[in-house]
Scaffold this active site. Structure first.
Site, short mmCIF file in Angstrom:
data_model
loop_
_atom_site.label_atom_id
_atom_site.label_comp_id
_atom_site.label_asym_id
_atom_site.label_seq_id
_atom_site.Cartn_x
_atom_site.Cartn_y
_atom_site.Cartn_z
N GLU A 1 0.86 -1.17 -0.05
CA GLU A 1 0.11 -0.10 -0.04
C GLU A 1 0.97 1.23 -0.04
OE1 GLU A 1 -3.12 0.57 -0.32
OE2 GLU A 1 -3.01 -1.51 -0.73
N CYS B 1 -2.39 9.18 2.85
CA CYS B 1 -1.96 8.43 1.24
C CYS B 1 -3.07 8.91 0.57
CB CYS B 1 -2.05 6.91 1.61
SG CYS B 1 -3.07 6.11 2.15
P1 NAD Z 1 8.61 4.42 4.21
O1 NAD Z 1 8.64 3.67 3.04
O2 NAD Z 1 9.98 5.47 4.38
O3 NAD Z 1 8.76 3.74 5.55
C1 NAD Z 1 7.66 2.99 5.66
C2 NAD Z 1 8.06 1.53 6.57
O4 NAD Z 1 9.11 0.93 6.04
C3 NAD Z 1 8.74 2.14 8.01
O5 NAD Z 1 8.41 1.30 8.92
C4 NAD Z 1 10.34 2.07 7.62
O6 NAD Z 1 11.04 2.09 8.84
C5 NAD Z 1 10.21 0.76 6.94
N1 NAD Z 1 11.45 0.58 6.04
C6 NAD Z 1 12.32 1.62 5.58
N2 NAD Z 1 13.24 1.06 4.70
C7 NAD Z 1 12.99 -0.40 4.61
C8 NAD Z 1 13.42 -1.43 4.05
N3 NAD Z 1 14.38 -1.15 3.11
N4 NAD Z 1 12.71 -2.65 4.02
C9 NAD Z 1 11.73 -2.81 4.81
N5 NAD Z 1 11.16 -1.82 5.64
C10 NAD Z 1 11.58 -0.53 5.27
O7 NAD Z 1 7.20 5.31 4.28
P2 NAD Z 1 6.89 6.33 5.41
O8 NAD Z 1 7.57 7.75 4.99
O9 NAD Z 1 6.95 5.93 6.80
O10 NAD Z 1 5.27 6.52 4.82
C11 NAD Z 1 4.55 7.41 3.97
C12 NAD Z 1 4.47 6.79 2.92
O11 NAD Z 1 3.38 5.77 3.12
C13 NAD Z 1 3.70 7.77 1.83
O12 NAD Z 1 4.16 7.66 0.61
C14 NAD Z 1 2.25 7.44 2.19
O13 NAD Z 1 1.55 7.79 0.84
C15 NAD Z 1 2.01 6.03 2.11
N6 NAD Z 1 1.12 5.45 2.60
C16 NAD Z 1 0.37 4.75 1.98
C17 NAD Z 1 -0.78 4.11 2.34
C18 NAD Z 1 -1.92 3.26 1.68
O14 NAD Z 1 -2.68 2.94 2.24
N7 NAD Z 1 -1.58 3.30 0.33
C19 NAD Z 1 -1.40 4.55 3.73
C20 NAD Z 1 -0.48 5.28 4.53
C21 NAD Z 1 0.78 5.61 3.85
#
Ligand code: NAD
Length: 512
Positions: free
Chosen positions: A247, A281
C-alpha cells in the site's frame, strides 16, 4: 512521527534513535533498533507459537480480538497522548482518524471473520456436480511480517494486524521509527485483549529492521509506506516467492464538475487536502475544477482555508504540525518551486518560522500545472492545489496523467455522471461527493493501481489473502475405477469424445 536522531549505541551494541515531538521539539522517547538476529529470534518464537493460535477456532480468535475494543476504549486518554506527542496532530484527528477507525476495524473484522473464514461448500457446475463435491478451507499462512508508516501509525498498524491474526497467523509488527510507540500501541491493545505473547511481537527499528524482517523468511509481508521502499520489499518477496501486499503513496485527484455543489466541494477540498496536515495516502493532492465554476470554487476554498488555525496539540487548532522534518523540507521545496514557476499562493504558501515546531501554513495554490512537482510528486502536506480545466474530459485526462493511482474523487450533483467519470479514472478507488475516507470503509477493497501498490488491504479478499484458500475436492462415488482411467482403449477415447457433446450449442449454457 517525530524528529529522529541517531544516538550513541546502547551497552548491548544496538543502535539507538532519539525522538523529538515535531510540534514542540521536546524529547518524546527513544528506541533501540532491533538487529537481524533479534528478528530471527522473534521469528523462531512466532513459529513455535503459531500452530496453537492457528488451531484455535476462528470464533475464539474473533472473541479475543473483539475484546480489544474494551481495552482501547479504556486506554483512550493514554493512546491520544501518545499519538499527539509523537505526531503533533490535533487531538480531534487522533480520536477521529485513529481511535474511531481502530474501533471500527476491531468490531467489523471480528464480526465478519467467523463467516468469511468458515469452511465453504461450493456448488460445482454442470457435469462435475453429480461426480464431485468441493470444500474450500482458509488455512493460516504462518507468520506475517507487517511494516507500517508514520502518518496513521495506530490505525495502519492495527488494521492489517487484526486481519492477519483473525486468519490464524502469528504477526511480527515493525512500526515506523518516526512513530514507534503509536504503532506499538496496536499490538499492546491486542496483547492485553488476550492474543498470546509470541503470536504478536513488535520489532522496534528503522529500515535496517524492516529489511531484516522482509528477508528473514516470513510467509507474507504486508507493507504500507513509500513507493521506493515498496519496490525493495517487492524485490525481496519476489526472490523468496512469498506474497506481499503493498500500500504505497498517492497523488489523488479531485474533479469538480460544473454542476457540483460548490459549497460542499470547496469545504471538502480544504478538509481532504489539509486533514492530518495533508499526510494521508489518499489526501486530495490535485484539484481540477471546470473553468465555468473555477472562480466561485476558488473564492469559497480561499475563504475556508483562511480560517484554519494551526498549533500544537495543546492549543486550539484545526491543523497540527508536519510530523517529520524531512517531510517539511519536501513540502517547502515543492511550494517554492511552484511559486517560482508562476503559481500563486492565495493563502499561506510558506512555513511558519515564528514557531519552534514544524509548521507549514495551510496553503491554497492556484495557477499550477503539470510541469510543477507539486502536481506530479506526492506532497504530503497541507496544500490545496487547484488547476482550472476546460471541461470534464480535460479533468479526467489530467487526473490520469500521474504515475500514481491510489484513489480519487468526483464532485457532481449527477451521481450517474459521477459513476461514469469514476470508471474512467485510473485509480484503485473513487469517492463521489466525498474524499479521503475510503480506507476507513472496510467493505471496500481498497488498494492502488500503477505505482500506488499491489493487492488489497480491505474487503473480504484482503482478509482471505492472509490465508491459503485450500480447495478439497471429494469424489462422490466409490466405484473401483473411473472410465477415463487406464487402460486406455478405443472405448476410452469414445467416452471422452462423448463428453465434448456437452459443449455443443444446445446444452453448453445449461452445464455452465
Ligand atoms: P517509508 O517507506 O519510508 O517507511 C515505511 C516503513 O518501512 C517504515 O516502518 C520504515 O522503517 C520501513 N522501511 C524503511 N526501509 C525499509 C526497507 N529497506 N525494508 C523494509 N522496510 C523498510 O514510508 P513512510 O515515509 O513511513 O510513509 C509515508 C508513505 O506511506 C507515503 O508515501 C504514503 O502515501 C504512504 N502510505 C500509503 C498508505 C496506503 O494505504 N496506500 C497509507 C499510509 C501511508
Amino acid at each position: 512521527m517525530a524528529i529522529v536522531e541517531e544516538l550513541a549505541r546502547g551497552a548491548d551494541g544496538r543502535r539507538r534513535l532519539g525522538l523529538k515531538s515535531p510540534a514542540t521539539l521536546e524529547p518524546v522517547g527513544e528506541i533501540s533498533v532491533a538487529t537481524a538476529a533479534d528478528v530471527q529470534a522473534a521469528l523462531a518464537r512466532a513459529r513455535a507459537a503459531q500452530p496453537g493460535w492457528g488451531a484455535t477456532p476462528v470464533a475464539e480468535r474473533a472473541r479475543i480480538v473483539r475484546s480489544g475494543l474494551d481495552v482501547l476504549l479504556r486506554r483512550k486518554p493514554e493512546l491520544v497522548e501518545v499519538l499527539v506527542r509523537e505526531s503533533g496532530k490535533t487531538r480531534i484527528e487522533a480520536v477521529a482518524m485513529e481511535l474511531v477507525a481502530c474501533c471500527d476495524f476491531l468490531n467489523y473484522w471480528s464480526a465478519r471473520a467467523p463467516d468469511d473464514l468458515a469452511d465453504e461448500w461450493r456448488k460445482l457446475h454442470g457435469y462435475m456436480r453429480p461426480l464431485k463435491k468441493l470444500l474450500v478451507t482458509y488455512r493460516p499462512l504462518g507468520v506475517v511480517g507487517i511494516i507500517t508508516p508514520w502518518n496513521g501509525p495506530l490505525a495502519l498498524s492495527l488494521n492489517p494486524t487484526v486481519q492477519a491474526l483473525l486468519a490464524g497467523n502469528a504477526v511480527l509488527l515493525k512500526p515506523s521509527e518516526i512513530s514507534p510507540r503509536s504503532g506499538a500501541a496496536a499490538a499492546e491493545i491486542l496483547l492485553e485483549a488476550g492474543v498470546p505473547k509470541d503470536v504478536l511481537q513488535v520489532l522496534d527499528g528503522d529500515g535496517e529492521t524492516g529489511a531484516a524482517l522482509v528477508d528473514v523468511g516470513v510467509d507474507k509481508v504486508s507493507f504500507t509506506g513509500s513507493v521506493s521502499t515498496g519496490r525493495k520489499v517487492a524485490a525481496s518477496c519476489a526472490r523468496q516467492l512469498i506474497p506481499c501486499t503493498l500500500e504505497l503513496g498517492g497523488k489523488d485527484a479531485m474533479i469538480v464538475c460544473a454542476d457540483a455543489d460548490l459549497d460542499r466541494a470547496a469545504q471538502a477540498a480544504v478538509f481532504a487536502s489539509v486533514l492530518n496536515t495533508g499526510q494521508i495516502c489518499m489526501s486530495v493532492e490535485r484539484i481540477y475544477v471546470v473553468e465555468s465554476v473555477a472562480d466561485a470554487f476558488i473564492a469559497k476554498a480561499a475563504e475556508a482555508a483562511k480560517k484554519l488555525r494551526w498549533g500544537t496539540p495543546d492549543e486550539p487548532a484545526d491543523v497540527g504540525s508536519v510530523f517529520w522534518d524531512k517531510q517539511l523540507e519536501i513540502i517547502e521545496r515543492q511550494v517554492d518551486a511552484a511559486k517560482k514557476a508562476g503559481a500563486k499562493a492565495l493563502v499561506g504558501g510558506e512555513r511558519d518560522t515564528t514557531r519552534k515546531g514544524l509548521f507549514f501554513k495551510p496553503t491554497l495554490l492556484v495557477d499550477v500545472n503539470h510541469d510543477m512537482t507539486v502536481m506530479r510528486e506526492e506532497t504530503f502536506g497541507p496544500v490545496i492545489a487547484v488547476q482550472r480545466v476546460k471541461d470534464e474530459e480535460e479533468a479526467i485526462r489530467m487526473a490520469n496523467d500521474s504515475p500514481y493511482g491510489l484513489s480519487g474523487s468526483v464532485f457532481t450533483k449527477d451521481v450517474q455522471k459521477g459513476i461514469s467519470i469514476a470508471k474512467r479514472m485510473a485509480t484503485g478507488s473513487v469517492t463521489i461527493n466525498d474524499a479521503a475516507v475510503i480506507y476507513g470503509v472496510p467493505e471496500a477493497p481498497f488498494g492502488g493501481l500503477k505505482e500506488s501498490g499491489v493487492g488489497r488491504v480491505n474487503g473480504v479478499d484482503a482478509l482471505r489473502d492472509y490465508s491459503h484458500a485450500q480447495p478439497i475436492l471429494i469424489h462422490r462415488w466409490n466405484t473401483k475405477r473411473e472410465r477415463a482411467w487406464y487402460p486406455f482403449t478405443p472405448a476410452t477415447l469414445k467416452e471422452i469424445e462423448g463428453a465434448l457433446k456437452l459443449f455443443g450449442p444446445r446444452i453448453r449454457n445449461w452445464i455452465a
